[in-house]
Design a protein around this motif. Structure first.
Motif, PDB file in Angstrom:
ATOM      1  N   SER A   1      30.423   4.961  61.151  1.00  0.00           N
ATOM      2  CA  SER A   1      30.209   6.345  60.753  1.00  0.00           C
ATOM      3  C   SER A   1      29.553   6.453  59.384  1.00  0.00           C
ATOM      4  N   LEU A   2      28.420   7.154  59.343  1.00  0.00           N
ATOM      5  CA  LEU A   2      27.804   7.476  58.061  1.00  0.00           C
ATOM      6  C   LEU A   2      28.712   8.364  57.227  1.00  0.00           C
ATOM      7  N   ALA A   3      29.482   9.232  57.886  1.00  0.00           N
ATOM      8  CA  ALA A   3      30.416  10.088  57.163  1.00  0.00           C
ATOM      9  C   ALA A   3      31.489   9.262  56.468  1.00  0.00           C
ATOM     10  N   VAL A   4      32.037   8.278  57.177  1.00  0.00           N
ATOM     11  CA  VAL A   4      33.032   7.389  56.571  1.00  0.00           C
ATOM     12  C   VAL A   4      32.392   6.564  55.467  1.00  0.00           C
ATOM     13  N   LEU A   5      31.190   6.070  55.704  1.00  0.00           N
ATOM     14  CA  LEU A   5      30.492   5.231  54.737  1.00  0.00           C
ATOM     15  C   LEU A   5      30.275   5.970  53.411  1.00  0.00           C
ATOM     16  N   ASN A   6      30.092   7.277  53.486  1.00  0.00           N
ATOM     17  CA  ASN A   6      29.761   8.059  52.294  1.00  0.00           C
ATOM     18  C   ASN A   6      30.865   8.998  51.824  1.00  0.00           C
ATOM     19  N   GLU A   7      32.044   8.922  52.438  1.00  0.00           N
ATOM     20  CA  GLU A   7      33.043   9.950  52.152  1.00  0.00           C
ATOM     21  C   GLU A   7      33.555   9.929  50.719  1.00  0.00           C
ATOM     22  N   HIS A   8      33.502   8.797  50.020  1.00  0.00           N
ATOM     23  CA  HIS A   8      33.998   8.735  48.648  1.00  0.00           C
ATOM     24  C   HIS A   8      32.884   8.697  47.611  1.00  0.00           C
ATOM     25  N   ARG A   9      31.668   8.929  48.056  1.00  0.00           N
ATOM     26  CA  ARG A   9      30.543   8.947  47.110  1.00  0.00           C
ATOM     27  C   ARG A   9      30.402  10.326  46.487  1.00  0.00           C
ATOM     28  N   HIS A  10      30.157  10.341  45.198  1.00  0.00           N
ATOM     29  CA  HIS A  10      30.016  11.611  44.469  1.00  0.00           C
ATOM     30  C   HIS A  10      28.602  11.821  43.950  1.00  0.00           C
ATOM     31  N   ASP A  11      27.681  10.924  44.334  1.00  0.00           N
ATOM     32  CA  ASP A  11      26.313  11.005  43.826  1.00  0.00           C
ATOM     33  C   ASP A  11      25.333  11.548  44.861  1.00  0.00           C
ATOM     34  N   LEU A  12      25.835  12.097  45.965  1.00  0.00           N
ATOM     35  CA  LEU A  12      24.960  12.609  47.008  1.00  0.00           C
ATOM     36  C   LEU A  12      24.472  14.007  46.654  1.00  0.00           C
ATOM     37  N   ASP A  13      23.206  14.289  46.955  1.00  0.00           N
ATOM     38  CA  ASP A  13      22.728  15.650  46.734  1.00  0.00           C
ATOM     39  C   ASP A  13      23.332  16.580  47.781  1.00  0.00           C
ATOM     40  N   ALA A  14      23.221  17.872  47.523  1.00  0.00           N
ATOM     41  CA  ALA A  14      23.914  18.862  48.354  1.00  0.00           C
ATOM     42  C   ALA A  14      23.469  18.797  49.813  1.00  0.00           C
ATOM     43  N   ALA A  15      22.166  18.593  50.035  1.00  0.00           N
ATOM     44  CA  ALA A  15      21.651  18.572  51.401  1.00  0.00           C
ATOM     45  C   ALA A  15      22.198  17.376  52.173  1.00  0.00           C
ATOM     46  N   TYR A  16      22.249  16.206  51.533  1.00  0.00           N
ATOM     47  CA  TYR A  16      22.745  15.026  52.233  1.00  0.00           C
ATOM     48  C   TYR A  16      24.253  15.101  52.426  1.00  0.00           C
ATOM     49  N   ARG A  17      24.957  15.672  51.452  1.00  0.00           N
ATOM     50  CA  ARG A  17      26.400  15.854  51.609  1.00  0.00           C
ATOM     51  C   ARG A  17      26.690  16.758  52.797  1.00  0.00           C
ATOM     52  N   ALA A  18      25.898  17.831  52.956  1.00  0.00           N
ATOM     53  CA  ALA A  18      26.083  18.721  54.099  1.00  0.00           C
ATOM     54  C   ALA A  18      25.822  17.970  55.399  1.00  0.00           C
ATOM     55  N   ARG A  19      24.824  17.099  55.388  1.00  0.00           N
ATOM     56  CA  ARG A  19      24.516  16.304  56.573  1.00  0.00           C
ATOM     57  C   ARG A  19      25.677  15.370  56.912  1.00  0.00           C
ATOM     58  N   MET A  20      26.285  14.780  55.875  1.00  0.00           N
ATOM     59  CA  MET A  20      27.419  13.889  56.101  1.00  0.00           C
ATOM     60  C   MET A  20      28.636  14.662  56.621  1.00  0.00           C
ATOM     61  N   ASP A  21      28.797  15.885  56.180  1.00  0.00           N
ATOM     62  CA  ASP A  21      29.889  16.700  56.711  1.00  0.00           C
ATOM     63  C   ASP A  21      29.699  16.945  58.212  1.00  0.00           C
ATOM     64  N   GLU A  22      28.445  17.136  58.632  1.00  0.00           N
ATOM     65  CA  GLU A  22      28.151  17.339  60.047  1.00  0.00           C
ATOM     66  C   GLU A  22      28.294  16.050  60.854  1.00  0.00           C
ATOM     67  N   ALA A  23      28.130  14.910  60.181  1.00  0.00           N
ATOM     68  CA  ALA A  23      28.113  13.624  60.881  1.00  0.00           C
ATOM     69  C   ALA A  23      29.464  13.256  61.476  1.00  0.00           C
ATOM     70  N   TRP A  24      30.554  13.877  61.033  1.00  0.00           N
ATOM     71  CA  TRP A  24      31.865  13.585  61.608  1.00  0.00           C
ATOM     72  C   TRP A  24      31.925  13.956  63.092  1.00  0.00           C
ATOM     73  N   GLY A  25      31.280  15.048  63.462  1.00  0.00           N
ATOM     74  CA  GLY A  25      31.452  15.609  64.797  1.00  0.00           C
ATOM     75  C   GLY A  25      31.122  14.667  65.941  1.00  0.00           C
ATOM     76  N   PRO A  26      29.881  14.150  66.015  1.00  0.00           N
ATOM     77  CA  PRO A  26      29.527  13.305  67.155  1.00  0.00           C
ATOM     78  C   PRO A  26      30.399  12.060  67.303  1.00  0.00           C
ATOM     79  N   VAL A  27      30.692  11.373  66.188  1.00  0.00           N
ATOM     80  CA  VAL A  27      31.489  10.148  66.320  1.00  0.00           C
ATOM     81  C   VAL A  27      32.937  10.455  66.686  1.00  0.00           C
ATOM     82  N   ARG A  28      33.471  11.554  66.187  1.00  0.00           N
ATOM     83  CA  ARG A  28      34.824  11.952  66.590  1.00  0.00           C
ATOM     84  C   ARG A  28      34.890  12.173  68.099  1.00  0.00           C
TER      85      ARG A  28
END
Length: 211
Positions: free
Chosen positions: A50-77
């Protein structure tokens, strides 16, 4: 005449690939690996990371990529939920259905992607609700960790394991076909199986070519 039971048996090598359906590079790798499965004696098992898991503790992501990572949980779940309810055999068809919509049809509404994919594969529509709940996150983390533990923390998706070794990638575009696909496989297995080998890399000059 020789007895058919005297014929030498062909043993196929087990291979496992970890993917996130959101990742275009994993999609390219999966299409290549499907080609390799027709050319080499391998049997591929498909597992989620999961890209969401891979990036869940990163604080250096820009807003657009963070939003993308929030969406990334859905398909793998949903893939995890479907596999737990209906068996691992649904993982690859569901991945194919989701990936076709995300990467080829460029669909950005992931709730719609999930609904249509479940319908295509013949799975209950009720599984779509699991995209927005954390019920299966522990199982998702376990699958992700199992893949990452084989290669280290400084890689992403995809991961491939074969013959006791694992590697990130290959990152390739377009997905090779025919003998080119087989040669790439042979080379990946060769270098990955070399003691002390860690990395081959060059800068990407093209994005994923899906055609």
């Amino acid at each position: 005449m020789a007895d058919v039971n005297d014929s030498p048996s062909t043993s196929r090598t087990p291979v496992e690939m970890w993917f996130d359906p959101m990742c275009p590079w994993a999609w390219m790798t999966s299409r290549w690996l499907m080609e390799v499965e027709t050319l080499r004696e391998i049997d591929v098992t498909w597992s989620v990371m999961s890209l969401a898991v891979l990036n869940e503790h990163r604080h250096d992501l820009d807003a657009a990529y963070r939003a993308r990572m929030d969406e990334a949980w859905g398909p793998v779940r949903v893939i995890i939920a479907a596999a737990e309810a209906h068996g691992d055999s649904v993982v690859k068809p569901l991945y194919d259905a989701m990936g076709t919509r995300i990467h080829l049809r460029r669909m950005n509404d992931f709730d719609q992607v999930i609904r249509e994919s479940l319908e295509e594969v013949g799975l209950p529509a009720a599984l779509a609700k699991d995209a927005h709940h954390k019920k299966f996150d522990a199982a998702l983390h376990r699958s992700h960790k199992r893949g990452i533990s084989l290669v280290g923390t400084d890689v992403g998706t995809p991961i491939i394991a074969v013959d006791g070794v694992a590697f990130f990638g290959p990152v390739v575009t377009p997905a090779p076909k025919g003998e080119a696909a087989a040669r790439l496989w042979d080379g990946c297995v060769l270098v990955a199986g070399t003691p002390g080998f860690y990395e081959l890399k060059r800068s990407r000059t093209e994005g994923p070519i899906f055609t």
